[in-house]
Design a protein around this motif. Sequence first.
Motif, PDB file in Angstrom:
ATOM      1  N   ILE A  48      72.576 -22.086  -2.345  1.00 16.18           N
ATOM      2  CA  ILE A  48      73.100 -22.638  -1.098  1.00 16.18           C
ATOM      3  C   ILE A  48      72.601 -21.883   0.137  1.00 16.18           C
ATOM      4  N   LYS A  49      72.034 -20.680  -0.075  1.00 19.64           N
ATOM      5  CA  LYS A  49      71.435 -19.939   1.035  1.00 19.64           C
ATOM      6  C   LYS A  49      70.240 -19.139   0.528  1.00 19.64           C
ATOM      7  N   ILE A  50      69.237 -18.994   1.380  1.00 21.50           N
ATOM      8  CA  ILE A  50      68.117 -18.093   1.117  1.00 21.50           C
ATOM      9  C   ILE A  50      68.026 -17.143   2.290  1.00 21.50           C
ATOM     10  N   ASP A  51      68.207 -15.860   2.013  1.00 23.69           N
ATOM     11  CA  ASP A  51      68.252 -14.833   3.071  1.00 23.69           C
ATOM     12  C   ASP A  51      69.231 -15.203   4.174  1.00 23.69           C
ATOM     13  N   GLY A  52      70.397 -15.695   3.759  1.00 25.10           N
ATOM     14  CA  GLY A  52      71.470 -15.984   4.700  1.00 25.10           C
ATOM     15  C   GLY A  52      71.375 -17.312   5.412  1.00 25.10           C
ATOM     16  N   LYS A  53      70.273 -18.061   5.217  1.00 25.98           N
ATOM     17  CA  LYS A  53      70.102 -19.341   5.903  1.00 25.98           C
ATOM     18  C   LYS A  53      70.425 -20.485   4.945  1.00 25.98           C
ATOM     19  N   PRO A  54      71.255 -21.437   5.352  1.00 29.07           N
ATOM     20  CA  PRO A  54      71.650 -22.550   4.472  1.00 29.07           C
ATOM     21  C   PRO A  54      70.441 -23.367   4.011  1.00 29.07           C
ATOM     22  N   THR A  55      70.539 -23.884   2.810  1.00 31.78           N
ATOM     23  CA  THR A  55      69.447 -24.679   2.239  1.00 31.78           C
ATOM     24  C   THR A  55      69.707 -26.172   2.333  1.00 31.78           C
ATOM     25  N   SER A  56      70.708 -26.576   3.078  1.00 30.10           N
ATOM     26  CA  SER A  56      70.969 -28.005   3.237  1.00 30.10           C
ATOM     27  C   SER A  56      69.764 -28.670   3.890  1.00 30.10           C
ATOM     28  N   ASN A  57      69.372 -29.813   3.324  1.00 29.99           N
ATOM     29  CA  ASN A  57      68.229 -30.610   3.816  1.00 29.99           C
ATOM     30  C   ASN A  57      66.874 -29.935   3.607  1.00 29.99           C
ATOM     31  N   ILE A  58      66.826 -28.845   2.855  1.00 25.88           N
ATOM     32  CA  ILE A  58      65.554 -28.175   2.593  1.00 25.88           C
ATOM     33  C   ILE A  58      64.755 -28.978   1.568  1.00 25.88           C
ATOM     34  N   THR A  59      63.427 -28.993   1.705  1.00 24.86           N
ATOM     35  CA  THR A  59      62.577 -29.634   0.704  1.00 24.86           C
ATOM     36  C   THR A  59      62.203 -28.617  -0.372  1.00 24.86           C
ATOM     37  N   ILE A  60      61.699 -29.125  -1.483  1.00 22.60           N
ATOM     38  CA  ILE A  60      61.291 -28.239  -2.577  1.00 22.60           C
ATOM     39  C   ILE A  60      60.214 -27.268  -2.103  1.00 22.60           C
ATOM     40  N   ASP A  61      59.204 -27.799  -1.395  1.00 23.10           N
ATOM     41  CA  ASP A  61      58.104 -26.932  -0.969  1.00 23.10           C
ATOM     42  C   ASP A  61      58.550 -25.905   0.048  1.00 23.10           C
ATOM     43  N   GLU A  62      59.457 -26.284   0.935  1.00 18.70           N
ATOM     44  CA  GLU A  62      59.992 -25.302   1.878  1.00 18.70           C
ATOM     45  C   GLU A  62      60.730 -24.192   1.138  1.00 18.70           C
ATOM     46  N   ALA A  63      61.492 -24.561   0.123  1.00 15.03           N
ATOM     47  CA  ALA A  63      62.223 -23.563  -0.665  1.00 15.03           C
ATOM     48  C   ALA A  63      61.262 -22.645  -1.410  1.00 15.03           C
ATOM     49  N   VAL A  64      60.212 -23.229  -1.999  1.00 15.00           N
ATOM     50  CA  VAL A  64      59.227 -22.435  -2.731  1.00 15.00           C
ATOM     51  C   VAL A  64      58.577 -21.415  -1.803  1.00 15.00           C
ATOM     52  N   ASN A  65      58.211 -21.861  -0.601  1.00 20.51           N
ATOM     53  CA  ASN A  65      57.570 -20.947   0.346  1.00 20.51           C
ATOM     54  C   ASN A  65      58.492 -19.809   0.763  1.00 20.51           C
ATOM     55  N   LYS A  66      59.794 -20.083   0.850  1.00 20.47           N
ATOM     56  CA  LYS A  66      60.749 -19.037   1.214  1.00 20.47           C
ATOM     57  C   LYS A  66      60.998 -18.065   0.058  1.00 20.47           C
ATOM     58  N   LEU A  67      60.979 -18.595  -1.179  1.00 22.49           N
ATOM     59  CA  LEU A  67      61.285 -17.754  -2.332  1.00 22.49           C
ATOM     60  C   LEU A  67      60.093 -16.905  -2.763  1.00 22.49           C
ATOM     61  N   ARG A  68      58.889 -17.438  -2.552  1.00 25.26           N
ATOM     62  CA  ARG A  68      57.708 -16.665  -2.895  1.00 25.26           C
ATOM     63  C   ARG A  68      57.335 -15.728  -1.761  1.00 25.26           C
ATOM     64  N   GLY A  69      56.579 -14.695  -2.103  1.00 28.62           N
ATOM     65  CA  GLY A  69      56.171 -13.738  -1.077  1.00 28.62           C
ATOM     66  C   GLY A  69      55.416 -12.582  -1.690  1.00 28.62           C
ATOM     67  N   MET A 112      82.207 -20.059 -11.567  1.00 30.88           N
ATOM     68  CA  MET A 112      82.699 -19.033 -10.643  1.00 30.88           C
ATOM     69  C   MET A 112      83.461 -19.694  -9.502  1.00 30.88           C
ATOM     70  N   GLN A 113      84.517 -19.054  -9.041  1.00 28.46           N
ATOM     71  CA  GLN A 113      85.331 -19.613  -7.968  1.00 28.46           C
ATOM     72  C   GLN A 113      84.657 -19.505  -6.609  1.00 28.46           C
ATOM     73  N   LYS A 114      83.882 -18.444  -6.393  1.00 23.61           N
ATOM     74  CA  LYS A 114      83.260 -18.229  -5.097  1.00 23.61           C
ATOM     75  C   LYS A 114      81.754 -18.031  -5.259  1.00 23.61           C
ATOM     76  N   PRO A 115      80.980 -18.383  -4.205  1.00 28.43           N
ATOM     77  CA  PRO A 115      79.540 -18.098  -4.229  1.00 28.43           C
ATOM     78  C   PRO A 115      79.303 -16.588  -4.256  1.00 28.43           C
ATOM     79  N   PHE A 116      78.150 -16.184  -4.756  1.00 31.25           N
ATOM     80  CA  PHE A 116      77.810 -14.763  -4.786  1.00 31.25           C
ATOM     81  C   PHE A 116      76.334 -14.583  -4.469  1.00 31.25           C
ATOM     82  N   ASP A 117      76.006 -13.420  -3.937  1.00 33.26           N
ATOM     83  CA  ASP A 117      74.627 -13.111  -3.557  1.00 33.26           C
ATOM     84  C   ASP A 117      73.903 -12.389  -4.684  1.00 33.26           C
TER      85      ASP A 117
END
Length: 445
Positions: free
Chosen positions: A138-159, A174-179
Amino acid sequence: MKNRFSKSFIILGIGLILVLGIFAFVKTKTVYAQKGVSKFQYLEIFSDALDIIERKYVEPIDTKKLIQGAIKGMLNELDPHSNYMDEKSFENFKTEIKGEFGGLGITIGIKDKVLTIIAPIEDTPAYRAGLKAGDKIIKIDGKPTSNITIDEAVNKLRGTPGTSVTITILRSSMQKPFDVTIVREIIKVKTVKFMKKDDIGYLRLTQFNESASSELSEALDKLKKDGVKGLILDLRNNPGGLLDEAVNVASIFIQPGKTVVFTKERNEKNNMYLKSKNMSVSEYELPMVVLINGGSASASEIVSGALQDYKRAVIMGTTSFGKASVQTTFNLSDGSAIKLTTAKYYTPTGRSIQGVGIKPDVEVKSGEIVYKEDNMNIRESDLENHLIGDEEKKNITNNQISDNKTINDNITFSDLDKIDFDKDLQLKYAYDFLKGILIYGKKTN
């Protein structure tokens, strides 16, 4: 997914429309109007919108970025597996097919409009961090992933290897999200892992990249020389890969010339029947179990579906992911590409498993076996001065010779993996099933 990099798809740019001139444009539009098609009318609207944005937006804009966004929007209207890849994403895609890339080691998709992990890849940072199929990012580096595309997510996760990324996970249990903070690595995917326990060969196929069938053949050749009499093919959490490799893998276990899968395009004149090939290693005679689960997708479902239809193997585990579509990659002139769903595939008997998956012949839920020692039972050997039998004498002698003999002495590993036949519930079912078949096959009249 078959890649046809030789194909190219030229974007019909706005500049081209303007160059056509008023007369040619009106003439072409008239032809389409006669056919009841309003494509050029919509392109004219798009041109107007682009012009307004370029002239009126509060800050200067990057026209290329706008056009790329428009292409992404078009593909997002189709299905979750059709998408646009900019130059960087396309290079990443081609690298991933070869089985080596930088990142975390997860296969992701969009499920219920949420970025979701389809499966972690074994021996990767994501796998070691305990990420699971079905986890929602639901978040990558604190930024929500709502409306994110697959390729945008891949670019954020790779590095860059050695750098870290923090993802926020929502897990159903789990009851709550976790990092989870994960350090990126160069991901070198070992496609095939294998071992032998007693006379049962175990093969785990992690994905269908360019080397899948050749690695599987080599592993089978070693197991065959080691005298295996039954096979377990583990496709659990295998997210799929190349269509050609799915056919090649199935060909190892199915006699040549049989349909492995057939595909239907929108124009049914282009339907293809992909048949099994004459592979160098043929194992059709050995009894076999294929393990699948909800993370087994695409090419994994092609293989398990074909083996199920031909009754070549017993499919065991839980229902697979349910992706029965074929994507083709088309190069664009600027080095980017689109990955487009071009066909649906069907199992040899004509089953469509799109959205429903492969249902196992024997359903076995995933789980870990916990053994409870029962010290209340007294056996004959516990009685004082009991009569010692011939086999008991052998056991006593063997124990005196080797006190450090372990329960796993009859297991050989191809690497350092710790695959536990006694704790993995699905694997134990498969092993016991094959042992029963082999024992039954030796019965005397």
